[in-house]
Design a protein around this motif. Structure first.
Motif, PDB file in Angstrom:
ATOM      1  N   TYR A   1      -0.049 -12.909   7.952  1.00  0.00           N
ATOM      2  CA  TYR A   1       0.388 -13.524   9.204  1.00  0.00           C
ATOM      3  C   TYR A   1       0.536 -12.518  10.340  1.00  0.00           C
ATOM      4  O   TYR A   1       0.873 -12.901  11.456  1.00  0.00           O
ATOM      5  CB  TYR A   1       1.702 -14.292   8.995  1.00  0.00           C
ATOM      6  CG  TYR A   1       1.522 -15.399   7.990  1.00  0.00           C
ATOM      7  CD1 TYR A   1       0.790 -16.536   8.318  1.00  0.00           C
ATOM      8  CD2 TYR A   1       2.025 -15.293   6.701  1.00  0.00           C
ATOM      9  CE1 TYR A   1       0.582 -17.548   7.401  1.00  0.00           C
ATOM     10  CE2 TYR A   1       1.823 -16.294   5.776  1.00  0.00           C
ATOM     11  CZ  TYR A   1       1.105 -17.415   6.125  1.00  0.00           C
ATOM     12  OH  TYR A   1       0.903 -18.404   5.199  1.00  0.00           O
ATOM     13  N   ALA A   2       0.268 -11.252  10.059  1.00  0.00           N
ATOM     14  CA  ALA A   2       0.326 -10.231  11.111  1.00  0.00           C
ATOM     15  C   ALA A   2      -0.805 -10.473  12.106  1.00  0.00           C
ATOM     16  O   ALA A   2      -1.839 -11.065  11.768  1.00  0.00           O
ATOM     17  CB  ALA A   2       0.191  -8.842  10.498  1.00  0.00           C
ATOM     18  N   SER A   3      -0.610  -9.991  13.306  1.00  0.00           N
ATOM     19  CA  SER A   3      -1.667 -10.121  14.310  1.00  0.00           C
ATOM     20  C   SER A   3      -2.905  -9.358  13.844  1.00  0.00           C
ATOM     21  O   SER A   3      -2.816  -8.429  13.030  1.00  0.00           O
ATOM     22  CB  SER A   3      -1.184  -9.551  15.642  1.00  0.00           C
ATOM     23  OG  SER A   3      -0.997  -8.141  15.525  1.00  0.00           O
ATOM     24  N   ALA A   4      -4.052  -9.746  14.369  1.00  0.00           N
ATOM     25  CA  ALA A   4      -5.305  -9.058  14.029  1.00  0.00           C
ATOM     26  C   ALA A   4      -5.210  -7.576  14.398  1.00  0.00           C
ATOM     27  O   ALA A   4      -5.732  -6.716  13.683  1.00  0.00           O
ATOM     28  CB  ALA A   4      -6.478  -9.721  14.749  1.00  0.00           C
ATOM     29  N   GLU A   5      -4.519  -7.295  15.471  1.00  0.00           N
ATOM     30  CA  GLU A   5      -4.350  -5.900  15.892  1.00  0.00           C
ATOM     31  C   GLU A   5      -3.628  -5.082  14.819  1.00  0.00           C
ATOM     32  O   GLU A   5      -4.065  -3.979  14.479  1.00  0.00           O
ATOM     33  CB  GLU A   5      -3.564  -5.849  17.211  1.00  0.00           C
ATOM     34  CG  GLU A   5      -3.326  -4.440  17.707  1.00  0.00           C
ATOM     35  CD  GLU A   5      -2.443  -4.411  18.947  1.00  0.00           C
ATOM     36  OE1 GLU A   5      -1.866  -3.346  19.204  1.00  0.00           O
ATOM     37  OE2 GLU A   5      -2.330  -5.439  19.650  1.00  0.00           O
ATOM     38  N   LEU A   6      -2.539  -5.613  14.272  1.00  0.00           N
ATOM     39  CA  LEU A   6      -1.812  -4.885  13.226  1.00  0.00           C
ATOM     40  C   LEU A   6      -2.611  -4.805  11.930  1.00  0.00           C
ATOM     41  O   LEU A   6      -2.567  -3.790  11.229  1.00  0.00           O
ATOM     42  CB  LEU A   6      -0.449  -5.526  12.952  1.00  0.00           C
ATOM     43  CG  LEU A   6       0.640  -5.293  13.986  1.00  0.00           C
ATOM     44  CD1 LEU A   6       1.949  -5.929  13.535  1.00  0.00           C
ATOM     45  CD2 LEU A   6       0.831  -3.821  14.268  1.00  0.00           C
ATOM     46  N   ARG A   7      -3.333  -5.863  11.591  1.00  0.00           N
ATOM     47  CA  ARG A   7      -4.132  -5.848  10.363  1.00  0.00           C
ATOM     48  C   ARG A   7      -5.289  -4.853  10.456  1.00  0.00           C
ATOM     49  O   ARG A   7      -5.840  -4.445   9.443  1.00  0.00           O
ATOM     50  CB  ARG A   7      -4.639  -7.250  10.030  1.00  0.00           C
ATOM     51  CG  ARG A   7      -3.491  -8.139   9.526  1.00  0.00           C
ATOM     52  CD  ARG A   7      -3.905  -9.524   9.091  1.00  0.00           C
ATOM     53  NE  ARG A   7      -4.189 -10.352  10.264  1.00  0.00           N
ATOM     54  CZ  ARG A   7      -5.366 -10.878  10.545  1.00  0.00           C
ATOM     55  NH1 ARG A   7      -6.392 -10.698   9.758  1.00  0.00           N
ATOM     56  NH2 ARG A   7      -5.527 -11.613  11.628  1.00  0.00           N
ATOM     57  N   GLY A   8      -5.610  -4.426  11.688  1.00  0.00           N
ATOM     58  CA  GLY A   8      -6.666  -3.439  11.889  1.00  0.00           C
ATOM     59  C   GLY A   8      -6.135  -2.060  12.233  1.00  0.00           C
ATOM     60  O   GLY A   8      -6.917  -1.144  12.496  1.00  0.00           O
ATOM     61  N   ASP A   9      -4.827  -1.899  12.224  1.00  0.00           N
ATOM     62  CA  ASP A   9      -4.200  -0.625  12.571  1.00  0.00           C
ATOM     63  C   ASP A   9      -4.020   0.212  11.304  1.00  0.00           C
ATOM     64  O   ASP A   9      -3.284  -0.165  10.400  1.00  0.00           O
ATOM     65  CB  ASP A   9      -2.842  -0.896  13.235  1.00  0.00           C
ATOM     66  CG  ASP A   9      -2.137   0.358  13.665  1.00  0.00           C
ATOM     67  OD1 ASP A   9      -1.792   1.178  12.794  1.00  0.00           O
ATOM     68  OD2 ASP A   9      -1.913   0.519  14.872  1.00  0.00           O
ATOM     69  N   ARG A  10      -4.710   1.343  11.256  1.00  0.00           N
ATOM     70  CA  ARG A  10      -4.729   2.190  10.052  1.00  0.00           C
ATOM     71  C   ARG A  10      -3.313   2.598   9.616  1.00  0.00           C
ATOM     72  O   ARG A  10      -2.971   2.520   8.435  1.00  0.00           O
ATOM     73  CB  ARG A  10      -5.590   3.424  10.322  1.00  0.00           C
ATOM     74  CG  ARG A  10      -5.867   4.260   9.118  1.00  0.00           C
ATOM     75  CD  ARG A  10      -6.848   5.399   9.469  1.00  0.00           C
ATOM     76  NE  ARG A  10      -7.439   5.955   8.284  1.00  0.00           N
ATOM     77  CZ  ARG A  10      -6.788   6.761   7.450  1.00  0.00           C
ATOM     78  NH1 ARG A  10      -5.539   7.078   7.680  1.00  0.00           N
ATOM     79  NH2 ARG A  10      -7.395   7.217   6.374  1.00  0.00           N
ATOM     80  N   ASP A  11      -2.489   3.047  10.554  1.00  0.00           N
ATOM     81  CA  ASP A  11      -1.128   3.486  10.213  1.00  0.00           C
ATOM     82  C   ASP A  11      -0.287   2.329   9.684  1.00  0.00           C
ATOM     83  O   ASP A  11       0.494   2.496   8.743  1.00  0.00           O
ATOM     84  CB  ASP A  11      -0.442   4.127  11.419  1.00  0.00           C
ATOM     85  CG  ASP A  11      -1.073   5.464  11.804  1.00  0.00           C
ATOM     86  OD1 ASP A  11      -1.674   6.115  10.918  1.00  0.00           O
ATOM     87  OD2 ASP A  11      -0.969   5.851  12.980  1.00  0.00           O
ATOM     88  N   MET A  12      -0.448   1.167  10.281  1.00  0.00           N
ATOM     89  CA  MET A  12       0.297  -0.001   9.822  1.00  0.00           C
ATOM     90  C   MET A  12      -0.136  -0.396   8.415  1.00  0.00           C
ATOM     91  O   MET A  12       0.699  -0.669   7.549  1.00  0.00           O
ATOM     92  CB  MET A  12       0.093  -1.176  10.794  1.00  0.00           C
ATOM     93  CG  MET A  12       0.845  -2.428  10.399  1.00  0.00           C
ATOM     94  SD  MET A  12       2.626  -2.185  10.494  1.00  0.00           S
ATOM     95  CE  MET A  12       3.206  -3.804  10.032  1.00  0.00           C
ATOM     96  N   VAL A  13      -1.438  -0.408   8.181  1.00  0.00           N
ATOM     97  CA  VAL A  13      -1.945  -0.772   6.852  1.00  0.00           C
ATOM     98  C   VAL A  13      -1.447   0.226   5.813  1.00  0.00           C
ATOM     99  O   VAL A  13      -1.023  -0.158   4.723  1.00  0.00           O
ATOM    100  CB  VAL A  13      -3.483  -0.899   6.860  1.00  0.00           C
ATOM    101  CG1 VAL A  13      -4.028  -1.056   5.443  1.00  0.00           C
ATOM    102  CG2 VAL A  13      -3.910  -2.089   7.723  1.00  0.00           C
ATOM    103  N   LEU A  14      -1.444   1.502   6.135  1.00  0.00           N
ATOM    104  CA  LEU A  14      -0.912   2.505   5.201  1.00  0.00           C
ATOM    105  C   LEU A  14       0.558   2.239   4.886  1.00  0.00           C
ATOM    106  O   LEU A  14       0.983   2.330   3.727  1.00  0.00           O
ATOM    107  CB  LEU A  14      -1.080   3.918   5.776  1.00  0.00           C
ATOM    108  CG  LEU A  14      -2.470   4.518   5.685  1.00  0.00           C
ATOM    109  CD1 LEU A  14      -2.555   5.823   6.469  1.00  0.00           C
ATOM    110  CD2 LEU A  14      -2.856   4.763   4.221  1.00  0.00           C
ATOM    111  N   ALA A  15       1.341   1.906   5.902  1.00  0.00           N
ATOM    112  CA  ALA A  15       2.759   1.601   5.694  1.00  0.00           C
ATOM    113  C   ALA A  15       2.930   0.366   4.805  1.00  0.00           C
ATOM    114  O   ALA A  15       3.780   0.338   3.910  1.00  0.00           O
ATOM    115  CB  ALA A  15       3.460   1.401   7.035  1.00  0.00           C
ATOM    116  N   VAL A  16       2.114  -0.650   5.035  1.00  0.00           N
ATOM    117  CA  VAL A  16       2.187  -1.873   4.235  1.00  0.00           C
ATOM    118  C   VAL A  16       1.766  -1.578   2.790  1.00  0.00           C
ATOM    119  O   VAL A  16       2.375  -2.073   1.840  1.00  0.00           O
ATOM    120  CB  VAL A  16       1.324  -2.996   4.861  1.00  0.00           C
ATOM    121  CG1 VAL A  16       1.158  -4.164   3.922  1.00  0.00           C
ATOM    122  CG2 VAL A  16       1.935  -3.443   6.174  1.00  0.00           C
ATOM    123  N   LEU A  17       0.749  -0.756   2.601  1.00  0.00           N
ATOM    124  CA  LEU A  17       0.291  -0.420   1.246  1.00  0.00           C
ATOM    125  C   LEU A  17       1.333   0.383   0.480  1.00  0.00           C
ATOM    126  O   LEU A  17       1.380   0.319  -0.746  1.00  0.00           O
ATOM    127  CB  LEU A  17      -1.044   0.328   1.297  1.00  0.00           C
ATOM    128  CG  LEU A  17      -2.230  -0.498   1.802  1.00  0.00           C
ATOM    129  CD1 LEU A  17      -3.491   0.351   1.855  1.00  0.00           C
ATOM    130  CD2 LEU A  17      -2.437  -1.736   0.948  1.00  0.00           C
TER     131      LEU A  17
END
Length: 175
Positions: free
Chosen positions: A93-109
């Motif tokens: 449900y995150a915005s497309a911008e966050l789902r494409g943000d490398r740092d955000m994805v690393l934090a989520v992983l």
């Protein structure tokens, strides 16, 4: 009456549906509702779906309710990380911008590897584990076959023998 509405939503967050007038527009009532029942985020007045405090309270208990938050808050790193901490499905449900943000994805992983499937296609490819080699796959299959072969042999002698009128000792004599 504000006090009656507050008492009601504190006991059952879904009773926010029955709040009228000023009670329905009360931050205190919205917070009480989502603290009691996070799914009430879907039922509070729409301004509260864009209220950071209300949404953070709801997603802290049940991250999946972030789907009811405003688009603006689904673009907010803190809100999405809080949601991901309490639900392995929230990142979709995150915005497309966050789902494409490398740092955000690393934090989520760091929170949950399973949420990679919700990242952008490009980041899914970048962070996907390497595919096993043919040799590793064959080795795993041989190991599994050996294990299941052992189980089949044991089951045949210990379990099937009695059904055929043989004891496990008779099976041992046959061999």
């Amino acid at each position: 009456d504000h006090e009656v509405a507050l008492a009601a939503v504190s006991k059952n967050g879904m009773s926010v549906d029955y709040c009228l007038g000023q009670a329905r527009e009360s931050l205190e009532i919205a917070l009480a509702a989502v603290n009691n029942f996070p799914e009430a985020l879907d039922r509070v007045s729409s301004p509260f779906q864009n209220n950071r405090e209300v949404v953070l309270a709801a997603v802290a208990c049940s991250g999946i309710v972030v789907r009811y938050a405003s688009e603006e808050l689904r673009s907010d790193r803190e809100v999405m990380l809080a949601a991901c901490r309490s639900s392995n499905e929230a990142f979709q449900y995150a915005s497309a911008e966050l789902r494409g943000d490398r740092d955000m994805v690393l934090a989520v992983l760091e929170i949950s590897k399973g949420q990679l499937k919700f990242a952008s296609e490009e980041l899914q490819k970048e962070f996907a584990p390497p595919a096993p080699t043919v040799g590793e796959t064959v080795k795993d299959m041989a190991s599994a076959a050996g294990y299941f072969g052992f189980i089949a042999a044991w089951a045949g002698s210990a379990l099937v023998g009695p059904w055929l009128g043989k004891s496990s000792q008779d099976n041992d004599k046959d061999e």
